[in-house]
Design an enzyme around this catalytic site. Sequence first.
Site, PDB file in Angstrom:
ATOM      1  N   THR A 149      34.587  39.481  43.327  1.00 14.55           N
ATOM      2  CA  THR A 149      33.620  39.708  44.410  1.00 14.55           C
ATOM      3  C   THR A 149      32.615  40.752  43.938  1.00 14.55           C
ATOM      4  OG1 THR A 149      35.316  39.170  46.009  1.00 14.55           O
ATOM      5  CG2 THR A 149      33.409  40.398  46.837  1.00 14.55           C
ATOM      6  N   PHE A 180      38.064  32.407  47.864  1.00 18.45           N
ATOM      7  CA  PHE A 180      38.431  32.631  49.260  1.00 18.45           C
ATOM      8  C   PHE A 180      39.949  32.562  49.419  1.00 18.45           C
ATOM      9  CE2 PHE A 180      34.152  30.769  49.196  1.00 18.45           C
ATOM     10  CZ  PHE A 180      33.444  31.797  49.796  1.00 18.45           C
ATOM     11  N   LYS A 235      30.186  35.471  50.105  1.00 16.40           N
ATOM     12  CA  LYS A 235      31.519  36.082  50.003  1.00 16.40           C
ATOM     13  C   LYS A 235      31.611  37.333  50.877  1.00 16.40           C
ATOM     14  CE  LYS A 235      35.591  37.189  48.968  1.00 16.40           C
ATOM     15  NZ  LYS A 235      36.372  37.261  47.781  1.00 16.40           N
ATOM     16  N   CYS A 291      40.686  43.662  49.923  1.00 21.14           N
ATOM     17  CA  CYS A 291      39.386  42.974  49.987  1.00 21.14           C
ATOM     18  C   CYS A 291      38.536  43.387  51.190  1.00 21.14           C
ATOM     19  CB  CYS A 291      39.609  41.474  50.025  1.00 21.14           C
ATOM     20  SG  CYS A 291      40.597  40.905  48.642  1.00 21.14           S
ATOM     21  N   LYS A 351      49.932  43.023  54.956  1.00 19.75           N
ATOM     22  CA  LYS A 351      50.291  41.845  55.742  1.00 19.75           C
ATOM     23  C   LYS A 351      51.559  41.285  55.118  1.00 19.75           C
ATOM     24  CE  LYS A 351      47.506  38.550  53.138  1.00 19.75           C
ATOM     25  NZ  LYS A 351      46.558  37.459  53.186  1.00 19.75           N
TER      26      LYS A 351
HETATM   27  C1  UGA Z   1      40.797  38.099  52.468  1.00 18.37           C
HETATM   28  C2  UGA Z   1      40.136  36.805  52.938  1.00 18.37           C
HETATM   29  O1  UGA Z   1      40.861  36.282  54.053  1.00 18.37           O
HETATM   30  C3  UGA Z   1      40.124  35.758  51.805  1.00 18.37           C
HETATM   31  O2  UGA Z   1      39.409  34.615  52.231  1.00 18.37           O
HETATM   32  C4  UGA Z   1      39.431  36.371  50.592  1.00 18.37           C
HETATM   33  O3  UGA Z   1      39.438  35.473  49.500  1.00 18.37           O
HETATM   34  C5  UGA Z   1      40.163  37.643  50.192  1.00 18.37           C
HETATM   35  O4  UGA Z   1      40.146  38.555  51.281  1.00 18.37           O
HETATM   36  C6  UGA Z   1      39.421  38.224  49.020  1.00 18.37           C
HETATM   37  O5  UGA Z   1      38.277  38.649  49.186  1.00 18.37           O
HETATM   38  O6  UGA Z   1      39.940  38.165  47.902  1.00 18.37           O
HETATM   39  P1  UGA Z   1      43.317  38.936  52.174  1.00 18.37           P
HETATM   40  O7  UGA Z   1      42.758  40.241  51.717  1.00 18.37           O
HETATM   41  O8  UGA Z   1      44.425  38.335  51.403  1.00 18.37           O
HETATM   42  O9  UGA Z   1      42.168  37.817  52.194  1.00 18.37           O
HETATM   43  O10 UGA Z   1      43.797  39.185  53.652  1.00 18.37           O
HETATM   44  P2  UGA Z   1      43.582  38.463  55.061  1.00 18.37           P
HETATM   45  O11 UGA Z   1      44.540  37.367  55.245  1.00 18.37           O
HETATM   46  O12 UGA Z   1      42.139  38.154  55.245  1.00 18.37           O
HETATM   47  O13 UGA Z   1      43.975  39.665  56.048  1.00 18.37           O
HETATM   48  C7  UGA Z   1      43.206  40.858  56.046  1.00 18.37           C
HETATM   49  C8  UGA Z   1      43.745  41.849  57.039  1.00 18.37           C
HETATM   50  O14 UGA Z   1      43.505  41.409  58.378  1.00 18.37           O
HETATM   51  C9  UGA Z   1      45.250  42.077  56.940  1.00 18.37           C
HETATM   52  O15 UGA Z   1      45.531  43.444  57.098  1.00 18.37           O
HETATM   53  C10 UGA Z   1      45.821  41.273  58.095  1.00 18.37           C
HETATM   54  O16 UGA Z   1      47.063  41.722  58.565  1.00 18.37           O
HETATM   55  C11 UGA Z   1      44.718  41.472  59.129  1.00 18.37           C
HETATM   56  N1  UGA Z   1      44.691  40.396  60.142  1.00 18.37           N
HETATM   57  C12 UGA Z   1      44.325  39.141  59.828  1.00 18.37           C
HETATM   58  C13 UGA Z   1      45.027  40.720  61.457  1.00 18.37           C
HETATM   59  O17 UGA Z   1      45.359  41.873  61.789  1.00 18.37           O
HETATM   60  N2  UGA Z   1      44.944  39.735  62.403  1.00 18.37           N
HETATM   61  C14 UGA Z   1      44.593  38.459  62.098  1.00 18.37           C
HETATM   62  O18 UGA Z   1      44.544  37.602  63.026  1.00 18.37           O
HETATM   63  C15 UGA Z   1      44.283  38.166  60.787  1.00 18.37           C
END
Ligand code: UGA
Length: 461
Positions: A149, A180, A235, A291, A351
């Site tokens: 990114t 993504f 992104k 991220c 997470k």
């Molecule tokens: C995120 C993006 O979702 C990916 O699409 C992207 O490729 C990635 O960053 C990146 O840039 O490499 P990620 O960091 O693995 O992925 O995590 P997410 O699943 O997006 O969750 C991010 C945060 O939001 C976590 O702390 C999660 O617990 C929180 N979250 C997510 C919530 O509190 N509630 C939700 O409904 C969803």
Amino acid sequence: MTIFSMGSEGDGKNSPRRDTPLSGPLGGKKICVVGAGFVGTVAAAGFAKFGHEVICVEKDPARVAELSRGKVPFFERDLEELLKSSLAGGRLTFTSNLEKAVDGSKAVFLTVGTPSANGGRADISALKDIISVLSKCLSPGQIVVIKSTVPVGTAGSLKIILEQNGSGTRGVEIINNPEFLREGNAVFDFFNPHRIVIGGDSHDAIETVAHIYRMGMTRHVPIITTNNETAEMIKYASNVYLATKVGFVNELARLCDGVGVNAVEVARVMGMDPRIGQEFLNPGPGWGGSCLPKDLMEFLGLADSLGISLVIPRAVHDANQKQFDHVAQKVKDLLGTLEKKRIGVLGLTFKADTSDLRDSPSIPILKILMEKGAEIMAFDPAAGDDLAAVLPGINRVNTPYESADGSDCILILTEWSEFQLLDWKRMGDNMRTRNIVDTRNILAPELVKKYGFDYSSMGQI
Ligand code: UGA
């Protein structure tokens, strides 16, 4: 911007995943992937599965040795199976020798980290170092594909380095192909993308990268071709928007807590509107990870550097910091004081299904609790060994039941599914006082209340 589809059969919505790779009209390519973190390893093993010949470069020789044996040195669901299968297919190798790996590769995918540096701007120095090496060994017709990114304008600035440093690098194209992949679901996401974004100046280079993906896909996936800057911005905008959505639902939950309305139900019904959508509407302890936080800071930093004031992303950032205080306050509300209270913490990673502690909400939340005199007994099934460095002073225990021993409150910070299966009667029997703060809304309130717990959630009445 052009949009076309990857697959060719039917609408593909229900197509099964194919185990054997498709042979595209141009056949497999020799591909180099630089960086064996979770993105690089998934991409390398995934491209090999598509039928390409892949060589993955990692500077840490110990990691090269592990990966070559089919061992993944970090926690990523399904990755070890994919890695082993790609190694067995004979199309995937690992090395520390960058120069040798790029020799003869049609495309060189860069997946190295771009962490937050001074003032929150993304640090692209690792990429620049690699480009300097590449400028000495690439030749016209080869393609550099940036999957890391990177700030808007990076492809352009790397092209200048490439051309200034190397005589033979005119004609080497730079493509931006943002990833993504969610940690914990990266293998699934790699094979089931919602879209593939390919930014660049050269039609041929874009077409080659599109082919690399198209060869492995069995269903229609939109391939968006655009310029580098737009791909770079897509992104950032995507991650900032995801943070905004979570930030909104976290505040909704606070409001719902205040008026006695079930926020989970409200969010579920909101999400039935396709303009809103069901995903990323789960209230929690705040968004974190490697991220979203850093990408939001870069987004804001870019705006600041241009003298553009962005109200919403700034508020999303600030609201997330408040969310950490809010969680600590919830614990205090149940206990009256935090002084000399023992908190059993379930989950530390940002997470579930990852071992990653980077920018995990657990870090600021537990720091607040400890500053106010609480003792922390924390359990996490996967959190990395760097725990003591990021959270000095916490006690790590080996089972959830040990975290309950003599505790005044259980604080659930990560939505590991195994926490739902705990014997909550046994948990309660071990505790000094029966309190739960469930920041992920994973427990059934009626069940734990039956065992005499005072239960506090994120808007889940
Ligand atoms: C995120 C993006 O979702 C990916 O699409 C992207 O490729 C990635 O960053 C990146 O840039 O490499 P990620 O960091 O693995 O992925 O995590 P997410 O699943 O997006 O969750 C991010 C945060 O939001 C976590 O702390 C999660 O617990 C929180 N979250 C997510 C919530 O509190 N509630 C939700 O409904 C969803």
